[in-house]
Enzyme design. Structure first.
Site, PDB file in Angstrom:
ATOM      1  N   GLU A 174       0.575  -1.396  -0.211  1.00  5.93           N
ATOM      2  CA  GLU A 174       0.062  -0.006   0.401  1.00  5.93           C
ATOM      3  C   GLU A 174       0.848   1.355   0.194  1.00  5.93           C
ATOM      4  O   GLU A 174       0.701   1.940   0.959  1.00  5.93           O
ATOM      5  CB  GLU A 174      -1.413  -0.174   1.152  1.00  5.93           C
ATOM      6  CG  GLU A 174      -1.766  -1.043   1.271  1.00  5.93           C
ATOM      7  CD  GLU A 174      -2.971  -1.224   2.258  1.00  5.93           C
ATOM      8  OE1 GLU A 174      -3.108  -0.365   3.543  1.00  5.93           O
ATOM      9  OE2 GLU A 174      -4.029  -2.176   1.801  1.00  5.93           O
ATOM     10  N   GLU A 306      -4.796  -8.532  -0.817  1.00  9.81           N
ATOM     11  CA  GLU A 306      -5.871  -8.562   0.681  1.00  9.81           C
ATOM     12  C   GLU A 306      -7.423  -8.573  -0.582  1.00  9.81           C
ATOM     13  O   GLU A 306      -6.989  -7.208  -0.766  1.00  9.81           O
ATOM     14  CB  GLU A 306      -5.295  -6.736   1.649  1.00  9.81           C
ATOM     15  CG  GLU A 306      -3.815  -7.517   2.086  1.00  9.81           C
ATOM     16  CD  GLU A 306      -3.511  -6.128   3.173  1.00  9.81           C
ATOM     17  OE1 GLU A 306      -4.859  -5.149   3.330  1.00  9.81           O
ATOM     18  OE2 GLU A 306      -1.825  -6.081   3.030  1.00  9.81           O
ATOM     19  N   GLN A 355      -8.108 -11.318   7.831  1.00  5.49           N
ATOM     20  CA  GLN A 355      -6.510 -12.723   7.699  1.00  5.49           C
ATOM     21  C   GLN A 355      -6.811 -13.609   8.444  1.00  5.49           C
ATOM     22  O   GLN A 355      -8.059 -13.839   8.662  1.00  5.49           O
ATOM     23  CB  GLN A 355      -5.510 -11.701   8.538  1.00  5.49           C
ATOM     24  CG  GLN A 355      -5.629  -9.893   8.177  1.00  5.49           C
ATOM     25  CD  GLN A 355      -4.012  -9.698   8.394  1.00  5.49           C
ATOM     26  OE1 GLN A 355      -3.643 -10.202  10.137  1.00  5.49           O
ATOM     27  NE2 GLN A 355      -3.796  -8.166   8.620  1.00  5.49           N
TER      28      GLN A 355
END
Length: 506
Positions: A174, A306, A355
């Site tokens: 990111e 993600e 996660q």
């Protein structure tokens, strides 16, 4: 009305890369400490501090890879702090996630031991935001170089003489936000620079993944692709990186600060969530279109490293730990994502749910009081779908219109399906997203006949149902008899809010 579909079982599509069933473990909340790693003094069964019931549960998913150490944490993590004797490792502050102290007891060697126990490939996210090119280059050398070199000697001094195979390397995370607040153009240059100094040693060939866009920022993807080749070229000239990532979370609250409850929601909120999850189709298609312009021979991979639901943290827990429960709604978010992943198998080479343990849309929840381990509804979707890993994708065509409903400005298709073939067996995954209405699907299997049919269903009484240490099987898969086969025709009854997999010999 009966939904009619056609699957040409003898016409091969692209291979579904097993790595789209990948996972993500960040130093965030209780994902690593208290999730994967309980420490060497714990009375919970472990190996070198690694919790063994968690390992066993994930091995049952055929977990292909594990991304670590972040996430945002990766760009403040300095790998040398996590090697050597534990009592000599420096303490740092995890500024992103709760401001807690990180003692670095779980570092490189512990992570590699975890991957070996899991039978999973490591995916290491390097520090571009606050690190240096030399730091990442030396980490690659430390892990993967054999023989005599400064980093190989350091590794041996820490108890490991032979290198590990580590293919997957992320060039930051990111970079548009917590990984450095860079512009796309600046990061594209940094990705080339870092990628240049991440070397291949021996037979270990790196697969370098550039930190990509947030959701629909297609301009970010284009800036990265401009570094690799020219518009319309059949050959990508640079090997600075081999794939481009993108991140997308299913977030449906009115504001970022108010994302809604993971367990207390009404039917309207449920449909809003499902519509947001279904948007992943549009996003992958958009980024694929950009990649196709610069790389029509599809040599550059797309990585969704993600994804998952993001709701408000559970009441009474640390806001920085991102702990949320996991309901049937989350399971259906996962099943819809996997159908999309299978349709984009020609470009999507990896995906990592956020996660694995105790954080966001987790596979596993561990209770610090009872020490119990709970398998979530999302876990069961991964297990029911594991036969798609490395299978040949089969195209699904519908001869009738699919049921749908308006959700805000969007239209949500409420039946989703994908199929694949591997080792002489067909696997069909079907989701009915309608909260109240059942659906019937009739599938014409052209080019083959089905036999030895077995079906499994995942559903619950209510959309809000979830598993706890006190009731660990409220949402759990069971054998399903709502499937019949007549030669080349497969008929499936789909109850409301249900996920069904059908396996058959061909």
């Amino acid at each position: 009305m009966i939904i009619q579909a056609v699957i040409n079982v003898d016409l091969d599509g692209p291979r579904i890369n097993r790595h789209v069933y990948g996972h993500f473990a960040e130093h965030l909340g209780r994902c690593v400490y208290g999730g994967f790693y309980v420490g060497e003094d714990s009375d919970i069964p472990h190996e070198g501090g690694i919790r063994l019931d968690v390992v066993d549960a994930l091995r049952a998913l055929d977990i292909p890879n594990l991304r670590w150490p972040g996430g945002c944490f990766a760009d403040e993590y300095h790998w040398r702090d996590g090697i050597g004797p534990k009592d000599e490792r420096p303490v740092m502050v995890n500024t992103h996630w709760g401001g807690v102290e990180e003692n670095n007891h779980f570092g490189t060697h512990e992570f590699m031991a975890l991957c070996e126990l899991l039978g999973a490939e490591p995916y290491i996210s390097g520090n571009v935001g606050s690190g240096t090119v030399r730091e990442m280059s030396e980490w690659v050398e430390y892990l993967t170089r054999a023989g005599d070199s400064p980093m190989a000697r350091l590794r041996a001094a820490n108890g490991r003489s032979e290198p590990w195979p580590v293919r997957f390397w992320g060039l930051g995370n990111e970079a548009w936000g917590c990984g450095g607040n860079m512009t796309a153009e600046h990061y594209a240059q940094e990705a080339r620079r870092y990628g240049t100094y991440c070397r291949d040693y021996g037979d270990n060939q790196l697969y370098k993944i550039a930190a990509g866009a947030n959701a629909d920022d297609y301009a970010w993807t284009e800036s990265l692709m401009k570094q690799l080749g020219h518009l319309g070229c059949q050959h990508v000239r640079s090997t600075a990186f081999h794939a481009v990532s993108v991140h997308y979370y299913t977030v449906t609250g009115p504001t970022w600060e108010e994302k809604g409850s993971a367990t207390v929601f009404d039917t309207g909120e449920y449909y809003t969530t499902m519509a947001a999850a279904a948007r992943i189709e549009q996003l992958l298609a958009g980024h694929t279109a950009v990649l196709d312009c610069y790389d029509p021979n599809k040599s550059v991979g797309l990585v969704l490293d993600e994804w998952g639901t993001w709701f408000d943290v559970a009441r009474g827990t640390n806001p920085g730990f991102l702990y949320q429960q996991n309901t049937l709604r989350d399971a259906l978010v996962a099943s819809v994502h996997f159908d999309v992943f299978h349709r984009h198998a020609d470009r999507l080479v990896m995906a990592n749910i956020a996660q694995t343990v105790n954080v966001l849309q987790a596979m596993i929840l561990t209770d610090p009081d009872s020490k119990a381990m709970v398998l979530t509804p999302t876990y069961h979707v991964f297990r029911m779908n594991r036969g798609h890993q490395d299978a040949t994708a089969l195209r699904v065509d519908f001869r009738t219109a699919l049921p749908s409903r308006p959700v805000g400005d969007a239209t949500l298709t409420t039946v989703s399906m994908s199929a694949s073939r591997k080792d002489g067996r067909l696997l069909v995954s079907l989701s009915n997203l309608d909260a109240t209405a059942a659906a019937d699907v009739e599938i014409d299997l052209r080019g083959g006949t089905a036999g030895d049919v077995a079906a499994v269903i995942l559903t619950a009484v209510a959309l809000q149902d979830h598993n706890t240490p006190q009731a660990p099987a409220v949402v759990a898969p069971r054998a399903y008899d709502g499937v019949t086969v007549d030669g080349g025709t497969l008929r499936v009854h789909l109850p409301a809010h249900a996920f069904v997999t059908v396996s058959a010999g061909l």
